[in-house]
Motif scaffolding. Structure first.
Motif, PDB file in Angstrom:
ATOM      1  N   PRO A  10      -5.860   9.447   9.787  1.00  0.00           N
ATOM      2  CA  PRO A  10      -4.851   9.654   8.749  1.00  0.00           C
ATOM      3  C   PRO A  10      -4.829   8.475   7.783  1.00  0.00           C
ATOM      4  N   ALA A  11      -4.649   8.772   6.522  1.00  0.00           N
ATOM      5  CA  ALA A  11      -4.542   7.710   5.519  1.00  0.00           C
ATOM      6  C   ALA A  11      -3.221   6.973   5.741  1.00  0.00           C
ATOM      7  N   PRO A  12      -3.180   5.683   5.429  1.00  0.00           N
ATOM      8  CA  PRO A  12      -1.914   4.946   5.580  1.00  0.00           C
ATOM      9  C   PRO A  12      -0.820   5.574   4.723  1.00  0.00           C
ATOM     10  N   ARG A  13       0.408   5.553   5.231  1.00  0.00           N
ATOM     11  CA  ARG A  13       1.540   6.090   4.485  1.00  0.00           C
ATOM     12  C   ARG A  13       2.357   4.971   3.836  1.00  0.00           C
ATOM     13  N   ARG A  14       2.243   3.770   4.386  1.00  0.00           N
ATOM     14  CA  ARG A  14       2.997   2.633   3.867  1.00  0.00           C
ATOM     15  C   ARG A  14       2.058   1.471   3.626  1.00  0.00           C
ATOM     16  N   GLY A  15       2.454   0.638   2.718  1.00  0.00           N
ATOM     17  CA  GLY A  15       1.684  -0.551   2.439  1.00  0.00           C
ATOM     18  C   GLY A  15       1.967  -1.653   3.449  1.00  0.00           C
ATOM     19  N   GLU A  16       1.130  -2.678   3.433  1.00  0.00           N
ATOM     20  CA  GLU A  16       1.305  -3.833   4.312  1.00  0.00           C
ATOM     21  C   GLU A  16       1.906  -4.985   3.519  1.00  0.00           C
ATOM     22  N   LYS A  17       2.855  -5.658   4.140  1.00  0.00           N
ATOM     23  CA  LYS A  17       3.427  -6.840   3.505  1.00  0.00           C
ATOM     24  C   LYS A  17       2.503  -8.024   3.744  1.00  0.00           C
ATOM     25  N   ALA A  18       2.304  -8.809   2.703  1.00  0.00           N
ATOM     26  CA  ALA A  18       1.492 -10.011   2.812  1.00  0.00           C
ATOM     27  C   ALA A  18       1.943 -10.973   1.716  1.00  0.00           C
ATOM     28  N   ARG A  19       1.671 -12.227   1.941  1.00  0.00           N
ATOM     29  CA  ARG A  19       2.050 -13.236   0.962  1.00  0.00           C
ATOM     30  C   ARG A  19       1.304 -12.986  -0.345  1.00  0.00           C
ATOM     31  N   VAL A  21       1.474 -10.400  -2.241  1.00  0.00           N
ATOM     32  CA  VAL A  21       1.303  -8.973  -2.529  1.00  0.00           C
ATOM     33  C   VAL A  21       2.700  -8.402  -2.737  1.00  0.00           C
ATOM     34  N   LYS A  22       3.033  -8.098  -3.987  1.00  0.00           N
ATOM     35  CA  LYS A  22       4.418  -7.758  -4.309  1.00  0.00           C
ATOM     36  C   LYS A  22       4.650  -6.285  -4.634  1.00  0.00           C
ATOM     37  N   THR A  23       3.733  -5.655  -5.362  1.00  0.00           N
ATOM     38  CA  THR A  23       3.995  -4.283  -5.809  1.00  0.00           C
ATOM     39  C   THR A  23       3.645  -3.277  -4.718  1.00  0.00           C
ATOM     40  N   ILE A  24       4.217  -2.097  -4.854  1.00  0.00           N
ATOM     41  CA  ILE A  24       3.940  -1.021  -3.894  1.00  0.00           C
ATOM     42  C   ILE A  24       2.462  -0.667  -3.918  1.00  0.00           C
ATOM     43  N   GLU A  25       1.881  -0.602  -5.116  1.00  0.00           N
ATOM     44  CA  GLU A  25       0.463  -0.246  -5.239  1.00  0.00           C
ATOM     45  C   GLU A  25      -0.425  -1.269  -4.544  1.00  0.00           C
ATOM     46  N   ASP A  26      -0.108  -2.560  -4.726  1.00  0.00           N
ATOM     47  CA  ASP A  26      -0.909  -3.613  -4.104  1.00  0.00           C
ATOM     48  C   ASP A  26      -0.778  -3.597  -2.588  1.00  0.00           C
ATOM     49  N   ARG A  27       0.421  -3.329  -2.102  1.00  0.00           N
ATOM     50  CA  ARG A  27       0.632  -3.259  -0.641  1.00  0.00           C
ATOM     51  C   ARG A  27      -0.123  -2.082  -0.040  1.00  0.00           C
ATOM     52  N   PHE A  28      -0.093  -0.945  -0.737  1.00  0.00           N
ATOM     53  CA  PHE A  28      -0.826   0.217  -0.243  1.00  0.00           C
ATOM     54  C   PHE A  28      -2.329  -0.054  -0.266  1.00  0.00           C
ATOM     55  N   ALA A  29      -2.809  -0.665  -1.342  1.00  0.00           N
ATOM     56  CA  ALA A  29      -4.238  -0.990  -1.430  1.00  0.00           C
ATOM     57  C   ALA A  29      -4.639  -1.939  -0.310  1.00  0.00           C
ATOM     58  N   LEU A  30      -3.775  -2.890   0.042  1.00  0.00           N
ATOM     59  CA  LEU A  30      -4.065  -3.810   1.139  1.00  0.00           C
ATOM     60  C   LEU A  30      -4.168  -3.059   2.465  1.00  0.00           C
ATOM     61  N   ALA A  31      -3.239  -2.124   2.718  1.00  0.00           N
ATOM     62  CA  ALA A  31      -3.278  -1.333   3.961  1.00  0.00           C
ATOM     63  C   ALA A  31      -4.563  -0.514   4.036  1.00  0.00           C
ATOM     64  N   LEU A  32      -4.950   0.093   2.930  1.00  0.00           N
ATOM     65  CA  LEU A  32      -6.166   0.901   2.899  1.00  0.00           C
ATOM     66  C   LEU A  32      -7.407   0.027   3.065  1.00  0.00           C
TER      67      LEU A  32
END
Length: 127
Positions: A10-19, A21-32
């Motif tokens: 399954p594709a990630p549904r939520r992004g990952e928090k990281a130092r 990385v602020k926007t929703i798009e960036d968090r999702f891209a990090l998780a993927l």
């Protein structure tokens, strides 16, 4: 001809928090990116993303269709003399099919006459 094995997750549904990385798009891209790098390290190549229908229960008797986003990966099957990363053992279900269809005999003949059914009796207790 090259043969492949496939892995669908399954594709990630939520992004990952990281130092940083602020926007929703960036968090999702990090998780993927994290998921794809983990599978890539195991020898899996990304093939495609699909949204596939899934029938789910809705209430006691109903169903509803939702769509799940899935990521498809593949890797070449191991051939003799080639080393690939170890993969967990998978069990493939293969139903046993009889060589010939079973022979059916004649239907059973009922024993004795059919019971006599009369009119329904009124329920006196309900009155």
């Amino acid at each position: 001809m090259q043969r492949y094995e496939y892995h669908v997750v399954p594709a990630p549904r939520r992004g990952e928090k990281a130092r940083g990385v602020k926007t929703i798009e960036d968090r999702f891209a990090l998780a993927l990116t994290t998921l794809m790098n983990e599978l890539g390290a195991q020898g899996w190549d990304y093939v495609r993303a699909d949204a596939l229908p899934v029938d789910e229960r809705a209430g006691f008797t109903g169903t509803k269709t939702t769509f799940q986003n899935m990521l498809v990966f593949r890797r070449p099957l191991k051939t003799l003399g080639e080393d690939l990363p170890e993969r967990p053992a998978t069990r493939i279900f293969t139903p046993e099919v009889p060589a010939t269809a079973p022979k059916l005999g004649p239907a059973e003949v009922p024993v004795g006459p059919a019971p006599i059914v009369g009119p329904a009796k009124p329920n006196l207790a309900a009155e």
